[in-house]
Design a protein around this motif. Structure first.
Motif, mmCIF file in Angstrom:
data_model
loop_
_atom_site.group_PDB
_atom_site.id
_atom_site.type_symbol
_atom_site.label_atom_id
_atom_site.label_comp_id
_atom_site.label_asym_id
_atom_site.label_seq_id
_atom_site.Cartn_x
_atom_site.Cartn_y
_atom_site.Cartn_z
ATOM 1 N N GLY A 402 0.841 -1.207 0.000
ATOM 2 C CA GLY A 402 0.000 0.000 0.000
ATOM 3 C C GLY A 402 0.864 1.241 0.000
ATOM 4 O O GLY A 402 0.655 2.159 -0.804
ATOM 5 N N GLN A 403 1.878 1.203 0.902
ATOM 6 C CA GLN A 403 2.806 2.345 1.015
ATOM 7 C C GLN A 403 3.478 2.609 -0.319
ATOM 8 O O GLN A 403 3.532 3.746 -0.796
ATOM 9 C CB GLN A 403 3.855 2.010 2.080
ATOM 10 N N ALA A 404 3.946 1.493 -0.932
ATOM 11 C CA ALA A 404 4.656 1.597 -2.211
ATOM 12 C C ALA A 404 3.746 2.223 -3.255
ATOM 13 O O ALA A 404 4.187 3.089 -4.027
ATOM 14 C CB ALA A 404 5.102 0.209 -2.651
ATOM 15 N N LEU A 405 2.501 1.802 -3.279
ATOM 16 C CA LEU A 405 1.547 2.358 -4.248
ATOM 17 C C LEU A 405 1.409 3.869 -4.075
ATOM 18 O O LEU A 405 1.430 4.616 -5.047
ATOM 19 C CB LEU A 405 0.191 1.683 -4.074
ATOM 20 N N HIS A 406 1.357 4.246 -2.827
ATOM 21 C CA HIS A 406 1.286 5.692 -2.549
ATOM 22 C C HIS A 406 2.452 6.408 -3.165
ATOM 23 O O HIS A 406 2.286 7.417 -3.860
ATOM 24 C CB HIS A 406 1.284 5.929 -1.030
ATOM 25 N N THR A 407 3.652 5.859 -2.913
ATOM 26 C CA THR A 407 4.886 6.457 -3.453
ATOM 27 C C THR A 407 4.812 6.540 -4.968
ATOM 28 O O THR A 407 5.181 7.565 -5.568
ATOM 29 C CB THR A 407 6.107 5.604 -3.045
ATOM 30 N N ILE A 408 4.356 5.424 -5.612
ATOM 31 C CA ILE A 408 4.255 5.406 -7.079
ATOM 32 C C ILE A 408 3.363 6.560 -7.565
ATOM 33 O O ILE A 408 3.732 7.285 -8.489
ATOM 34 C CB ILE A 408 3.687 4.055 -7.560
ATOM 35 N N VAL A 409 2.251 6.690 -6.927
ATOM 36 C CA VAL A 409 1.303 7.762 -7.326
ATOM 37 C C VAL A 409 2.007 9.103 -7.276
ATOM 38 O O VAL A 409 1.966 9.880 -8.240
ATOM 39 C CB VAL A 409 0.060 7.740 -6.413
ATOM 40 N N GLU A 410 2.753 9.312 -6.140
ATOM 41 C CA GLU A 410 3.461 10.586 -5.962
ATOM 42 C C GLU A 410 4.457 10.815 -7.086
ATOM 43 O O GLU A 410 4.437 11.854 -7.745
ATOM 44 C CB GLU A 410 4.204 10.589 -4.612
ATOM 45 N N SER A 411 5.334 9.774 -7.301
ATOM 46 C CA SER A 411 6.401 9.940 -8.307
ATOM 47 C C SER A 411 5.822 10.081 -9.706
ATOM 48 O O SER A 411 6.374 10.798 -10.544
ATOM 49 C CB SER A 411 7.403 8.773 -8.232
ATOM 50 N N SER A 412 4.697 9.411 -9.980
ATOM 51 C CA SER A 412 4.055 9.530 -11.288
ATOM 52 C C SER A 412 3.649 10.989 -11.528
ATOM 53 O O SER A 412 3.875 11.532 -12.618
ATOM 54 C CB SER A 412 2.806 8.661 -11.363
ATOM 55 N N LYS A 413 3.096 11.543 -10.460
ATOM 56 C CA LYS A 413 2.692 12.965 -10.577
ATOM 57 C C LYS A 413 3.892 13.813 -10.957
ATOM 58 O O LYS A 413 3.857 14.605 -11.902
ATOM 59 C CB LYS A 413 2.114 13.450 -9.244
ATOM 60 N N GLN A 414 5.006 13.585 -10.195
ATOM 61 C CA GLN A 414 6.231 14.389 -10.441
ATOM 62 C C GLN A 414 6.717 14.197 -11.859
ATOM 63 O O GLN A 414 7.047 15.159 -12.558
ATOM 64 C CB GLN A 414 7.320 13.972 -9.451
ATOM 65 N N SER A 415 6.795 12.925 -12.340
ATOM 66 C CA SER A 415 7.334 12.663 -13.686
ATOM 67 C C SER A 415 6.460 13.307 -14.752
ATOM 68 O O SER A 415 6.968 13.788 -15.769
ATOM 69 C CB SER A 415 7.488 11.155 -13.923
ATOM 70 N N ALA A 416 5.164 13.350 -14.528
ATOM 71 C CA ALA A 416 4.271 14.012 -15.480
ATOM 72 C C ALA A 416 4.626 15.483 -15.602
ATOM 73 O O ALA A 416 4.771 16.008 -16.704
ATOM 74 C CB ALA A 416 2.832 13.840 -15.033
ATOM 75 N N GLU A 417 4.892 16.071 -14.416
ATOM 76 C CA GLU A 417 5.251 17.509 -14.424
ATOM 77 C C GLU A 417 6.554 17.722 -15.160
ATOM 78 O O GLU A 417 6.673 18.622 -15.988
ATOM 79 C CB GLU A 417 5.376 18.010 -12.992
ATOM 80 N N MET A 418 7.534 16.844 -14.829
ATOM 81 C CA MET A 418 8.860 16.937 -15.475
ATOM 82 C C MET A 418 8.718 16.828 -16.975
ATOM 83 O O MET A 418 9.303 17.590 -17.727
ATOM 84 C CB MET A 418 9.763 15.783 -14.976
ATOM 85 N N SER A 419 7.955 15.869 -17.460
ATOM 86 C CA SER A 419 7.759 15.652 -18.893
ATOM 87 C C SER A 419 7.221 16.943 -19.544
ATOM 88 O O SER A 419 7.697 17.326 -20.619
ATOM 89 C CB SER A 419 6.758 14.524 -19.138
ATOM 90 N N ASP A 420 6.312 17.549 -18.863
ATOM 91 C CA ASP A 420 5.769 18.816 -19.394
ATOM 92 C C ASP A 420 6.871 19.838 -19.572
ATOM 93 O O ASP A 420 6.993 20.468 -20.625
ATOM 94 C CB ASP A 420 4.710 19.359 -18.426
ATOM 95 N N ALA A 421 7.726 19.930 -18.523
ATOM 96 C CA ALA A 421 8.833 20.896 -18.577
ATOM 97 C C ALA A 421 9.759 20.589 -19.752
ATOM 98 O O ALA A 421 10.136 21.489 -20.504
ATOM 99 C CB ALA A 421 9.611 20.835 -17.265
ATOM 100 N N ILE A 422 10.067 19.311 -19.901
ATOM 101 C CA ILE A 422 10.951 18.898 -21.007
ATOM 102 C C ILE A 422 10.336 19.320 -22.330
ATOM 103 O O ILE A 422 11.013 19.878 -23.192
ATOM 104 C CB ILE A 422 11.187 17.371 -20.971
ATOM 105 N N LYS A 423 9.067 19.006 -22.472
ATOM 106 C CA LYS A 423 8.361 19.328 -23.721
ATOM 107 C C LYS A 423 8.555 20.806 -24.074
ATOM 108 O O LYS A 423 8.949 21.149 -25.188
ATOM 109 C CB LYS A 423 6.874 19.010 -23.565
ATOM 110 N N ARG A 424 8.393 21.598 -23.075
ATOM 111 C CA ARG A 424 8.503 23.056 -23.319
ATOM 112 C C ARG A 424 9.919 23.431 -23.732
ATOM 113 O O ARG A 424 10.127 24.097 -24.741
ATOM 114 C CB ARG A 424 8.110 23.809 -22.050
ATOM 115 N N SER A 425 10.907 22.985 -22.969
ATOM 116 C CA SER A 425 12.296 23.389 -23.258
ATOM 117 C C SER A 425 12.782 22.836 -24.584
ATOM 118 O O SER A 425 13.516 23.502 -25.307
ATOM 119 C CB SER A 425 13.240 22.959 -22.128
ATOM 120 N N THR A 426 12.406 21.644 -24.960
ATOM 121 C CA THR A 426 12.844 21.080 -26.248
ATOM 122 C C THR A 426 12.311 21.889 -27.412
ATOM 123 O O THR A 426 12.999 22.043 -28.427
ATOM 124 C CB THR A 426 12.403 19.614 -26.419
ATOM 125 N N THR A 427 11.138 22.404 -27.307
ATOM 126 C CA THR A 427 10.580 23.239 -28.383
ATOM 127 C C THR A 427 11.499 24.438 -28.611
ATOM 128 O O THR A 427 11.887 24.725 -29.753
ATOM 129 C CB THR A 427 9.156 23.718 -28.015
#
Lengths: 831, 163
Positions: A402-427
């Motif tokens: 359960g704990q691990a799942l929580h962590t996954i959810v958190e990190s998924s959120k972060q990676s989504a944000e990071m991906s957005d940032a990358i998208k912007r800078s690569t343009t």
């Protein structure tokens, strides 16, 4: 004779008789006158008396003459002839009166004198022979020395010739050295001139070189410019490609950033919804399982308690059964004691006992079962507890999930944000890259123009360089040719120098040789004197020999004037003297005499005859003395015996025994670490003999060599070394490869490093032989006396040991025992 | 002397089986609490009290020198002269009847037991039963000592009762 007659006894006797006669007549006359008879009666009486006396006197004279005068005369004449040197007298020795004894004494002394003189004569003959031999030997020595001297003179001449030849060589070599030196000098001059040419050629070459170098430098610079331009072009091209690549990778990044953003979103949703729900459900399920486990455990524990209770009950039953059994037993005893009356009771008691025994058995079985149940309950409790702890773990794990799942959810959120940032800078990046790419395209065009211009410039430089290079090659060729010439010239010079040095060395060597040759010459001069000296001494010796020879001849002549009594054989009988000859064994005659004197004394005592020692100088003396009857028996080497036997009647009597053996062996010895293995190996080697009159050191070794096909001619060198010890020494010192000695000597010296190559057959030792003219009875008594002489008695020991320490007696022998030696001597042509 | 059929109480010590004439047996008991008295002679193991009667104990295992691995233990009360004595054995198995032909005279020593202890050797089926002669189980000296101790025990009993 007439004059002597007046002084002779016979004349004196006649005078005496005449005187007697006159006195008789006077006496007769006187008696007749005094008797006063008539004249006739007186006359008759006187006449009868005279006749009677005359007759008596005559007969007496006849008798005296027969008995005394005639023998005396013959003695006298014998003495006369003795005085004249005639020893060959024959006197009438039949009578045994004083005159007879005198005659036999004279005869005996004449004979013994004759014997002595004969031996002297033999001695002097021997001296003459020896002297003759020595003279011959010396002649050959003298000849050899002369030849040697000549040879040395020849050597001296050849040395001298050699000397002059080497002097010539020396001169020639010196000339050669001088001319070589001259040649070397001219060569050096040539070298110098060539060096000069080389130098100028080199200078030329240097100048061309420097020109060529500057042109080359120019060319290099142009080439460098061209290269740089090319490099620039290439790098701008590369930059362009890189920019394009960056651009495309930026696009890829952009795409993957987009993808990852999407994925992250998906993960977030799934993890927060489905994941968490299922984990919670799992935890609930596990907790339910735990509860049911706990309930089961309680049940099982109860079961355990119950079974324990059953066990207790069983114990009670067991006790009761036991008691019952005992009771039954006691009942049975009582029943038995009651006899017939107790019989029924006894049956009941037995049955009770049976029942209680069966009960006891069942109780035991139940107890076992209960025990098994209890064990299983215990196992179940343990298993239960393990299950519960596992369930607990399960809950933990589910919670962790359960704990691990929580962590996954958190990190998924972060990676989504990071991906957005990358998208912007690569343009943004993509835009910038495109700008770079455009600029590079412009640079590329400019560079290609530069490159074209440089290429043309480079072509011109190439042409110049080619021309200069050709020029340089020519100069180089000149230079290298000159250098080679110089090197060659130098090599020649060096070679000439070497030649010059060599000839100098040769000259020096020849000079040394010359001085050496001079030394040799001097030495040879000196050596030349030596044979001369030898010749001188030979001459001197020769002179003395001649003196000796003449003296011997004089002696011989003297002796010849004496007529010797040579009527042999001497008849030995009664107390007649027996002359015992001794062949010397490498010792002086005097020493031999000392050694054999005890034997003579023994023989005198044993045989009642008179034995006299006759020492002879050598084996030839023995042979002669036996043939002339000067000696009657002889102790001799079997070689001498065999040699004598051919010339004179002689007979073997006994052989000497050495330590119980009559024979011994000869052995061919060699150095133990030397090359000789078999007799065959001695071919063309050096061999040492003892003396030519020795069996073990000459005859036997020669025979062994001959059997191996080796004659004296097949030996490189051989010599007679005398005593066997000398042979051993010579072999050990490697002066000779091999030698022949008697085995006792060989064994004694074996440890010093000798090897025994071959042993001979058994060889005979010394023997005693007699002249065949000796009476049989004398031979027999001599033989018996000798055979009975043993070292087991004190007397025998002293007699035998006086002769030779290892002798221990004499034994009978015959010619057959000498057959081996005879064969050898025949083969060696010594007989 | 012997009747045709004789009955014997059969007991075991270790691997050996013994028999005692049934008429001598009074009772078979589980081993009870054993009292030891300092005045007792050494060949007796102690005393037990059966229904108020003090009876001395003789451990046959010790007497015969047979070591027994058996944990079980029974006491056979027998008549001994006018007295009672308890014999400690492993187990008592049964009562058997032996005909006179089934008993043979003992050898001088049988399985380490002296002849005087034995009446004979009984053979029943495959079993060999050592028939004991109880009268010779104790030496005359021991018999005297036993008597003395009986008296001693009675005294004890009396003092205890009075107490």
């Amino acid at each position: 004779m007439q004059r002597n007659f007046r002084e002779s006894l016979e004349f004196k006797y006649l005078v005496f008789v005449l005187a007697l006669f006159v006195i008789g007549i006077l006496f007769a006359v006187y008696i007749s006158v005094s008797a006063k008879q008539n004249f006739d009666f007186i006359l008759w009486t006187t006449a009868i008396t005279i006749a009677g006396i005359a007759l008596f006197t005559f007969f007496f004279w006849i008798i005296l003459r027969k008995l005394v005068f005639t023998p005396l005369k013959s003695v006298e004449s014998a003495a006369h002839s003795l005085a004249e040197g005639n020893l060959a007298l024959s006197l009438d020795v039949r009578k045994n009166d004083e005159i007879g004894r005198l005659s036999s004494a004279i005869q005996a002394s004449a004979r013994s004198l004759s014997g002595i003189l004969q031996r002297v004569q033999n001695g002097s003959k021997r001296v003459v022979e020896v002297a003759e031999k020595v003279e011959t030997e010396f002649k050959s020595v003298s000849d050899n020395t002369k030849r040697e001297s000549e040879a040395i003179a020849n050597i001296a001449i050849s040395v001298e010739q050699m000397n002059s030849a080497s002097a010539e060589i020396s001169d020639n070599t010196e000339h050669l050295a001088v001319s070589t030196e001259q040649k070397a000098a001219s060569m050096e001059e040539m070298v110098t001139s060539i060096g000069e040419v080389a130098k100028s050629a080199q200078e030329l070459s240097l100048i061309i070189d420097s020109t060529s170098a500057s042109i080359e430098e120019l060319s290099v610079t142009i080439r460098e410019v061209a290269n740089k331009a090319e490099e620039l072009f290439a790098s701008s091209d590369e930059t362009l490609t890189a920019a394009e690549e960056i651009s495309s990778s930026i696009k890829e990044v952009e795409q993957s950033a987009k993808d990852s953003a999407l994925l992250s979103d998906k993960v977030k949703t799934e993890a927060s919804t489905i994941g968490m729900t299922s984990v919670e459900k799992t935890i609930n399920g596990i907790q339910n399982i735990k509860a049911s486990f706990q309930r089961t455990a309680v049940c099982i524990n109860k079961l355990g308690t119950r079974s324990e209770e059953i066990g207790k009950i069983l114990n009670v039953i067991e006790e009761i059964t036991d008691q019952t059994t005992l009771l039954a037993l006691n009942a049975a005893i009582l029943a038995a004691q009651a006899g017939e009356h107790g019989k029924g009771f006894s049956v009941v008691a037995d049955e009770i006992k049976d029942l209680s025994e069966r009960t006891a058995f069942s109780t035991h079985e139940i107890a076992a079962l209960i025990q098994a149940v209890q064990q299983e309950v215990k196992d179940a409790v343990v298993a239960m507890n393990e299950g519960i702890s596992l369930v607990d773990e399960g809950i933990h794990v589910a919670r962790d999930a359960g704990q691990a799942l929580h962590t996954i959810v958190e990190s998924s959120k972060q990676s989504a944000e990071m991906s957005d940032a990358i998208k912007r800078s690569t343009t943004d990046q993509a835009k910038t890259t495109r700008l770079v790419s455009d600029a590079m395209e412009k640079v590329k065009n400019m560079v290609s123009q530069v490159a074209k211009a440089t290429l043309e410039q480079s072509k011109g430089a190439h042409l110049i360089t080619g021309a200069t290079e050709k020029m340089r090659d020519v100069a180089n060729q000149v230079s290298s040719a000159t250098r080679e010439q110089l090197i060659n010239t130098r090599q020649i010079t060096e070679a000439i120098e070497i030649v010059s040095e060599k000839s100098r060395q040769i000259a020096k060597a020849i000079q040394e040789q010359q001085s050496g040759a001079k030394h040799v010459f001097h030495s040879i001069e000196k050596i030349r004197d030596i044979p001369q000296n030898t010749l001188d001494s030979v001459f001197t010796i020769n002179q003395s020999l001649k003196g000796l020879f003449r003296n011997s001849e004089l002696v011989k002549r003297e002796l010849e004037t004496i007529t010797l009594y040579t009527h042999s054989p001497v008849i030995s009988g009664g107390s007649e003297v027996i002359r015992f000859g001794i062949e010397p064994v490498g010792e002086s005659p005097l020493a031999m005499s000392d050694k054999f004197t005890p034997l003579m004394e023994y023989l005198n005592k044993r045989t009642g005859k008179k034995f006299e020692l006759r020492i002879v100088a050598d084996h030839e003396g023995i042979i002669r003395d036996i043939s002339q009857g000067i000696i009657d028996c002889c102790f001799m080497n079997p070689i001498t015996y065999l040699k004598t036997r051919g010339k004179h009647e002689i007979k073997l009597l006994v052989k000497a025994m050495v330590e119980g053996k009559s024979g011994y062996r000869s052995v061919i010895i060699a150095k133990s670490d030397g090359p000789i293995q078999t007799v065959q190996d001695i071919r063309e080697k050096r061999f040492a003999f003892g003396t030519p009159h020795s069996i073990s050191s000459y005859i036997a070794p020669r025979f062994m060599l001959l059997n191996a096909g080796i004659t004296l001619q097949n030996l490189v060198h051989y010599e007679y070394l005398g005593p066997h010890e000398n042979i051993v020494k010579a072999v050990l010192e490697e002066a000779f490869e091999a030698g022949g000695v008697t085995e006792s000597i060989a064994h004694k010296n074996k440890a010093k490093g000798l090897k025994f190559v071959q042993f001979s057959d058994e060889l005979p030792g010394f023997v005693i032989a007699v002249n065949k003219s000796m009476p049989e009875s004398t031979q027999a008594s001599l033989k018996q006396a000798l055979i009975e002489l043993k070292d087991t008695t004190q007397e025998g020991l002293s007699v035998l040991h006086a002769i030779y320490k290892r002798y221990n007696g004499f034994a009978e022998t015959s010619d057959n025992e000498l057959r081996v030696l005879e064969t050898m001597m025949v083969r060696l042509e010594m007989l | 002397m012997m009747t045709k059929n004789m009955k014997f109480a059969v007991f075991t010590i270790g691997k050996e089986t013994f028999g005692i004439e049934i008429n001598r047996v009074i009772e078979i008991l589980h081993t009870q609490k054993v009292h030891t008295l300092p005045e007792l002679p050494s060949f007796l193991s102690g005393v037990i009290t059966v229904r108020g009667e003090v009876i001395p104990l003789l451990d046959l295992r010790k007497r015969f020198g047979i070591s027994s691995p058996d944990e079980r233990e029974l006491t056979i009360i027998v008549r001994y002269d006018s007295e009672k004595i308890g014999l400690i054995v492993d187990t008592v198995e049964e009562i058997i009847t032996l005909r006179s032909g089934e008993i043979i005279d003992p050898p001088t020593i049988f399985k380490g037991l002296r002849k005087k202890y034995l009446t004979g050797i009984g053979k029943k089926d495959d079993r060999i039963i050592i028939v004991l002669n109880l009268d010779f189980l104790l030496s005359s000296e021991e018999k005297i000592m036993l008597k003395e101790s009986e008296e001693l025990l009675e005294e004890h009993e009396r003092t205890r009762d009075s107490a």
